[in-house]
Design an enzyme around this catalytic site. Structure first.
Site, PDB file in Angstrom:
ATOM      1  N   ASP A 183       0.851  -1.197   0.000  1.00  0.00           N
ATOM      2  CA  ASP A 183       0.000   0.000   0.000  1.00  0.00           C
ATOM      3  C   ASP A 183       0.883   1.242   0.000  1.00  0.00           C
ATOM      4  OD1 ASP A 183      -2.295   1.453  -0.116  1.00  0.00           O
ATOM      5  OD2 ASP A 183      -2.828   1.223   1.996  1.00  0.00           O
ATOM      6  N   LYS A 186       2.268   3.257  -5.972  1.00  0.00           N
ATOM      7  CA  LYS A 186       1.792   2.231  -6.911  1.00  0.00           C
ATOM      8  C   LYS A 186       2.843   1.920  -7.986  1.00  0.00           C
ATOM      9  CE  LYS A 186      -1.392   3.240  -4.225  1.00  0.00           C
ATOM     10  NZ  LYS A 186      -1.281   2.645  -2.901  1.00  0.00           N
ATOM     11  N   ASP A 211      -3.136  -2.898  -2.760  1.00  0.00           N
ATOM     12  CA  ASP A 211      -4.274  -1.978  -2.723  1.00  0.00           C
ATOM     13  C   ASP A 211      -4.208  -0.989  -3.886  1.00  0.00           C
ATOM     14  OD1 ASP A 211      -6.585  -0.781  -1.831  1.00  0.00           O
ATOM     15  OD2 ASP A 211      -5.611   0.400  -0.267  1.00  0.00           O
ATOM     16  N   ASN A 212      -5.363  -0.425  -4.211  1.00  0.00           N
ATOM     17  CA  ASN A 212      -5.484   0.661  -5.208  1.00  0.00           C
ATOM     18  C   ASN A 212      -5.005   0.264  -6.600  1.00  0.00           C
ATOM     19  OD1 ASN A 212      -4.335   2.552  -2.487  1.00  0.00           O
ATOM     20  ND2 ASN A 212      -6.422   2.718  -3.226  1.00  0.00           N
ATOM     21  N   GLU A 241     -11.184   4.061  -0.725  1.00  0.00           N
ATOM     22  CA  GLU A 241     -11.357   4.346   0.694  1.00  0.00           C
ATOM     23  C   GLU A 241     -12.044   5.692   0.919  1.00  0.00           C
ATOM     24  OE1 GLU A 241      -6.987   4.970  -0.532  1.00  0.00           O
ATOM     25  OE2 GLU A 241      -8.510   3.400  -0.711  1.00  0.00           O
TER      26      GLU A 241
END
Length: 259
Positions: A183, A186, A211-212, A241
């Site tokens: 996380d 990226k 994530d993401n 989120e």
């Protein structure tokens, strides 16, 4: 000069864009503009402001309440880029299913994900969490200890992930990770996954969560995970989120070491 007729011709198009992307504009306003303005006015970074809110409202030693208080802050005060409650439930479920003994988190930030992971660890497990920003790490350290986790359960490592990963075995005693949660930046997902591979830090059958991967996105990471032959890959679709109208997702990789 643009004539009024041309300007009026583009007006419906601009209105359509504003309506379609209104949620992203709200995100830009809350996550960037408001935070920047309050940083300048108070002289206190928003991460530190969030911790002050925790001190005032959270129950020390209660990880669940710490996370709930974080969520209240992010919904009603200021946006923080934490995994959040919706995607957090995905992480909790997979952590419970796999019961890993050695967990690695890349991107501690304020400690939200760290507390989420630590509260789901089985007895005897250890969590190694890596944060590249010393100021964020200082806040995270206080959050982790406020939640009741000591150095024997959670080891916070401060430094760039590309420097820390090659040292995990010799310097920190992490032989192989059973569970990895990414996380951080990226653009670093693919680089750091390949570092974990090259240094043989992934246990057979290890779970890697990222994530993401849909917003802001990690397309090169997903492409590699799906085509390299080392992983079984799926994406758990959810929302960003604290912004239910913005689609996002968590990638789940199972390491097969087929190559």
């Amino acid at each position: 000069m643009v004539s009024p007729a041309i300007a009026l011709a583009f007006l419906p198009f601009l209105i359509t864009l504003l309506i379609r992307y209104r949620h992203y504009l709200v995100l830009l306003y809350r996550a960037v503009l408001v935070a920047w303005l309050r940083d300048r006015l108070t002289g206190i970074p928003r991460e530190q402001r969030a911790f002050q809110y925790l001190l005032a409202h959270a129950i020390p030693g209660d990880p669940h309440h710490i996370l709930q208080t974080f969520d209240q802050w992010c919904y009603h005060c200021e946006h923080l880029s934490c995994v959040g409650p919706a995607k957090g439930r995905i992480v909790e479920r997979l952590l419970l299913e796999r019961a890993p003994l050695r967990v690695l988190e890349l991107g501690t930030y304020c400690g939200y994900g760290t507390v989420l992971l630590a509260q789901g660890l089985p007895p005897g497990a250890r969590l190694y969490t890596v944060e590249g920003d010393p100021q964020h790490a200082a806040v995270a350290e206080k959050v982790i200890r406020l939640a009741g986790f000591d150095e024997h359960v959670v080891e916070l490592i401060v430094g760039p992930s590309e420097e820390v990963i090659p040292q995990l075995r010799e310097k920190h005693g992490m032989m192989k990770a059973d569970f990895v949660f990414m996380d951080h930046w990226k653009r670093c997902y693919l680089r750091d996954l390949r570092l974990l591979e090259s240094h043989q830090l992934l246990a057979e059958g290890a779970t890697i969560l990222a994530d993401n991967v849909l917003f802001p996105g990690a397309p090169h990471f997903l492409q590699y995970a799906k085509t390299c032959g080392r992983y079984r890959c799926k994406v758990h679709r959810a929302s960003l989120e604290y912004f239910r109208a913005i689609p996002d997702g968590i990638a789940e990789l199972r390491y097969t070491s087929a190559r």
